[in-house]
Design a protein around this motif. Sequence first.
Motif, PDB file in Angstrom:
ATOM      1  N   ALA A   1       8.069  -2.240  -4.485  1.00 39.60           N
ATOM      2  CA  ALA A   1       8.425  -3.655  -4.669  1.00 39.60           C
ATOM      3  C   ALA A   1       9.889  -3.940  -4.371  1.00 39.60           C
ATOM      4  N   LYS A   2      10.742  -2.900  -4.460  1.00 42.70           N
ATOM      5  CA  LYS A   2      12.170  -3.070  -4.186  1.00 42.70           C
ATOM      6  C   LYS A   2      12.544  -2.675  -2.757  1.00 42.70           C
ATOM      7  N   GLY A   3      11.534  -2.344  -1.956  1.00 43.63           N
ATOM      8  CA  GLY A   3      11.796  -1.987  -0.560  1.00 43.63           C
ATOM      9  C   GLY A   3      12.109  -0.526  -0.330  1.00 43.63           C
ATOM     10  N   LYS A   4      11.971   0.301  -1.339  1.00 45.21           N
ATOM     11  CA  LYS A   4      12.229   1.736  -1.207  1.00 45.21           C
ATOM     12  C   LYS A   4      10.978   2.440  -0.683  1.00 45.21           C
ATOM     13  N   PRO A   5      11.122   3.321   0.331  1.00 40.31           N
ATOM     14  CA  PRO A   5       9.950   4.010   0.882  1.00 40.31           C
ATOM     15  C   PRO A   5       9.287   4.952  -0.130  1.00 40.31           C
ATOM     16  N   VAL A   6       7.976   5.024  -0.041  1.00 44.69           N
ATOM     17  CA  VAL A   6       7.159   5.943  -0.821  1.00 44.69           C
ATOM     18  C   VAL A   6       6.342   6.762   0.170  1.00 44.69           C
ATOM     19  N   VAL A   7       6.211   8.069  -0.065  1.00 44.45           N
ATOM     20  CA  VAL A   7       5.359   8.897   0.788  1.00 44.45           C
ATOM     21  C   VAL A   7       4.275   9.535  -0.065  1.00 44.45           C
ATOM     22  N   ALA A   8       3.128   9.810   0.550  1.00 46.39           N
ATOM     23  CA  ALA A   8       2.001  10.396  -0.166  1.00 46.39           C
ATOM     24  C   ALA A   8       1.062  11.050   0.832  1.00 46.39           C
ATOM     25  N   ILE A   9       0.095  11.782   0.317  1.00 45.93           N
ATOM     26  CA  ILE A   9      -0.972  12.370   1.131  1.00 45.93           C
ATOM     27  C   ILE A   9      -2.276  11.678   0.765  1.00 45.93           C
ATOM     28  N   LEU A  10      -3.046  11.358   1.782  1.00 42.57           N
ATOM     29  CA  LEU A  10      -4.286  10.602   1.615  1.00 42.57           C
ATOM     30  C   LEU A  10      -5.495  11.502   1.800  1.00 42.57           C
ATOM     31  N   ARG A  11      -6.490  11.325   0.946  1.00 47.26           N
ATOM     32  CA  ARG A  11      -7.781  11.992   1.112  1.00 47.26           C
ATOM     33  C   ARG A  11      -8.874  10.940   1.040  1.00 47.26           C
ATOM     34  N   CYS A  12      -9.746  10.935   2.048  1.00 50.63           N
ATOM     35  CA  CYS A  12     -10.850   9.964   2.115  1.00 50.63           C
ATOM     36  C   CYS A  12     -12.163  10.706   2.323  1.00 50.63           C
ATOM     37  N   GLU A  13     -13.229  10.171   1.774  1.00 49.55           N
ATOM     38  CA  GLU A  13     -14.562  10.750   1.916  1.00 49.55           C
ATOM     39  C   GLU A  13     -15.527   9.679   2.402  1.00 49.55           C
TER      40      GLU A  13
END
Length: 283
Positions: free
Chosen positions: A71-83
Amino acid sequence: MPFDVNKNYIAEVTLQNLTLGKEVKYSDKYDPSLLQAVPRSLSRDAINLPKVLPFDGLDIWNGYELSWLNAKGKPVVAILRCEVPVSSTNLIESKSFKLYLNSFNQTKFHSLAQVQEHISNDLSECANAKVAVHIIPSEQFDSLQFGKFKGTLIDDLDIEINDFEINPELLTVCEEKTLETLVSHLLKSNCLITNQPDWGSIMIKYSGNKINHEGLLKYLISFRQHNEFHEQCVERIFHDIMTQCKPKQLTVYARYTRRGGLDINPFRSNFEAPYKDARLARQ
């Protein structure tokens, strides 16, 4: 199989509309319209799969380049898993999936849960079935580990390859009954549209008459020049083994190396649930 003009025309038109293999502009603003579907029926009709599928399973996707702004414009990174369930009307075209995930890069979201909800809803609409989505935040990255296929590795068999045309007749059995799991890292096929190589490892678990290991390895290697999507290759392998070898139980599970930050891992079985194991070293 006789050439069906109507089916092949429909397939050609459907595939020509994909962004795969074409120059596109990358959007950095959230845009679910980027997702493109490919009807599973295109390939299933081609190999004469019955309407009542002989297997269950999932297409398990992992995305390693997921990012958005908080919400403050700071980047977030993550790993995605989909089924994605095999019962879905459509499979999700991989380049469109990548473009779609890129559209999160400069878009603000209030929470990880909000991102997860958007992705689940968008993929479910594209696939025309409920797609399960799990997002692994960066603080949990250290908990992720490599796994491996457990079974008998057949890659060291001393065989001679004379051609690379898929030939299901290479699959033969003997009278001996067995329950075994076979593994190969020599699976390679090519993208249906771009002809780029797709590299994978495959696990085949079955019960019934013992399958000739040399013939199976030759058969798997024969995909080396074959053009088909990951999911379609695995279903073809399942169908050919069932048709030629007639096992009582069969699981075919392939884990492909990633392209554009995404790997695809199709799981097909007529007797067991998909494994929740870790990614392989090459992934």
